[in-house]
Write a protein that holds these residues in place. Structure first.
Motif, PDB file in Angstrom:
ATOM      1  N   SER A 197      -9.714  -4.868  -3.613  1.00 34.91           N
ATOM      2  CA  SER A 197      -8.791  -4.530  -2.379  1.00 34.91           C
ATOM      3  C   SER A 197      -9.699  -4.232  -1.233  1.00 34.91           C
ATOM      4  O   SER A 197     -10.417  -3.234  -1.509  1.00 34.91           O
ATOM      5  N   SER A 199     -10.174  -3.276   2.987  1.00 35.81           N
ATOM      6  CA  SER A 199      -9.382  -3.057   4.338  1.00 35.81           C
ATOM      7  C   SER A 199      -9.362  -4.116   5.240  1.00 35.81           C
ATOM      8  O   SER A 199      -8.814  -4.193   6.178  1.00 35.81           O
ATOM      9  N   SER A 220      -5.681  -4.856   2.626  1.00 35.44           N
ATOM     10  CA  SER A 220      -4.885  -3.665   3.160  1.00 35.44           C
ATOM     11  C   SER A 220      -4.492  -4.031   4.553  1.00 35.44           C
ATOM     12  O   SER A 220      -5.205  -3.782   5.430  1.00 35.44           O
ATOM     13  N   HIS A 222      -1.049  -3.572   6.436  1.00 41.31           N
ATOM     14  CA  HIS A 222      -0.437  -2.529   6.970  1.00 41.31           C
ATOM     15  C   HIS A 222       0.366  -2.839   8.428  1.00 41.31           C
ATOM     16  O   HIS A 222       1.162  -1.905   8.668  1.00 41.31           O
ATOM     17  N   GLU A 262      -1.431  -5.641   1.155  1.00 40.46           N
ATOM     18  CA  GLU A 262      -0.836  -4.454   0.756  1.00 40.46           C
ATOM     19  C   GLU A 262      -0.340  -3.764   2.362  1.00 40.46           C
ATOM     20  O   GLU A 262      -0.971  -4.023   3.087  1.00 40.46           O
TER      21      GLU A 262
END
Ligand code: SAH
Length: 346
Positions: A197, A199, A220, A222, A262
């Motif tokens: 995973s 960012s 990630s 978001h 994610e």
């Protein structure tokens, strides 16, 4: 003056074989020692019982065997276990065993602290102290594998690089650890059961594609709106969504492996209809699925998870666009072991 001993676990199998040639021994001794170090995981040269006393003494003189120690082990009421892992230099990272139905997933750390600055994550408050070595990542996995056998009576089945740190900022060591985990001398685990995973570091995502890795990639995300993403993940000013998109297109073209996004939905941050629209649009670029993660509050944090109603709207919007979506419920919240809560609090 005595020279400082080298960590024998920093050596590749080839380097170990060469060491034996240099001291006038058979190179296959290197393979034997390698197996003791990685597959059997011994912490002393004396434990290598098929190696002669003389060779053990030579090894002792030249090397140390660095290894981790599980300092404290906390058990959650849902079966999740959090390990505080002490490294050879006294620093501490955390890793988590997550039991899901008949599987066990290990969530491991890749750095001590983190160099990124996600405002919703507890680990971001610890400054990055150093990268973990391949053996330190590998040892976290093995510790959880043993705990899984002990407490759940089954081997470890999956690994996620979702603990402390940004794995793509420690690229070489993370990849080396995965090589060890998947090799027959290690755990022999299929790379398909491993998820890294990130960012979202575009340059390194492209490098993963070039290196033809076989494990899965999660990002990630978001927010799919640049301005919003910069607010919650300030490093995104340098690693923009446009660059991220391009790197993911490159990744998919080379690997044909679907990406997981994610995504946490917060009240007043990304809970509006245009946030959902932006996500749906971003999901058109490469085949993907979305994992909606429950927010785990952190000490002194100001974020608040959006309502169930908003989460359902997200699910609906994704489903009408035929984008697979799952909701990840938190595990181990009572012991601060859930996503974003790893901060060496103890
Ligand atoms: N640096 C990597 C891996 C570590 S974080 C990355 O960012 O992907 C693992 C996941 O937990 C990421 O998706 C991250 O965004 C998420 N996360 C961080 N803080 C969280 C929190 N407080 N609640 C829920 N998820 C969180």
């Amino acid at each position: 003056m005595a020279t400082e001993k080298k960590d024998i676990r920093a050596l590749s199998k080839e380097e170990l074989r060469n060491f034996f040639v240099q001291i006038g021994e058979q190179p296959f001794r290197g393979n034997q020692v390698y197996e003791w170090l990685w597959n059997k995981g011994v912490h002393t040269f004396d434990a290598m019982t098929n190696i002669s006393m003389e060779i053990r003494t030579a090894l002792e003189a030249a090397f140390t065997i660095n290894h981790i120690a599980v300092d404290t082990l906390q058990k959650s009421e849902d079966g999740t276990i959090k390990n505080a892992v002490r490294l050879h230099d006294g620093l501490v990272v955390e890793s988590v065993l997550i039991p899901v139905k008949n599987r066990t997933t290990a969530c491991v750390s890749s750095q001590v602290g983190c160099s990124l600055d996600c405002t919703f994550c507890a680990t971001a408050r610890l400054k990055r102290m150093r990268n973990l070595n391949p053996d330190e990542i590998y040892d976290q996995v093995m510790a959880i594998h043993r705990e899984s056998l002990l407490y759940h009576n089954r081997p470890l089945s999956n690994i996620v690089f979702m603990g402390m740190g940004e794995p793509l900022m420690n690229y070489k060591n993370v990849l080396e650890s995965i090589e060890k985990i998947t090799s027959d001398e290690g755990l022999g685990m299929s790379p398909k059961r491993i998820t890294l995973s990130t960012s979202g570091v575009p340059k390194m995502i492209k490098k993963l594609a070039d290196d033809e890795v076989k494990f899965k990639l999660a990002v990630s995300l978001h927010s799919a709106i640049q301005q919003t993403r910069e607010q919650i993940m300030p490093f995104a000013k340098s690693f923009t969504l446009t660059d991220l998109r391009e790197s993911l297109e490159y990744w998919y073209a080379k690997t044909k492996s679907r990406v997981t996004y994610e995504y946490v939905v917060w009240e007043g941050v990304n809970d509006a209809f245009h946030d959902m629209e932006a996500l749906v649009k971003f999901c058109q670029y490469v085949p993907c699925k979305v994992n909606l993660i429950e927010y785990n509050p952190i000490d002194g944090g100001t974020f608040k998870q959006a309502s169930e109603q908003v989460i359902h709207q997200y699910i609906e919007q994704l489903e009408v666009s035929r984008i697979p979506v799952t909701v990840r419920r938190s595990r181990g919240k009572d012991i601060d072991a859930a996503c974003g809560q790893l901060a060496n609090k103890h």
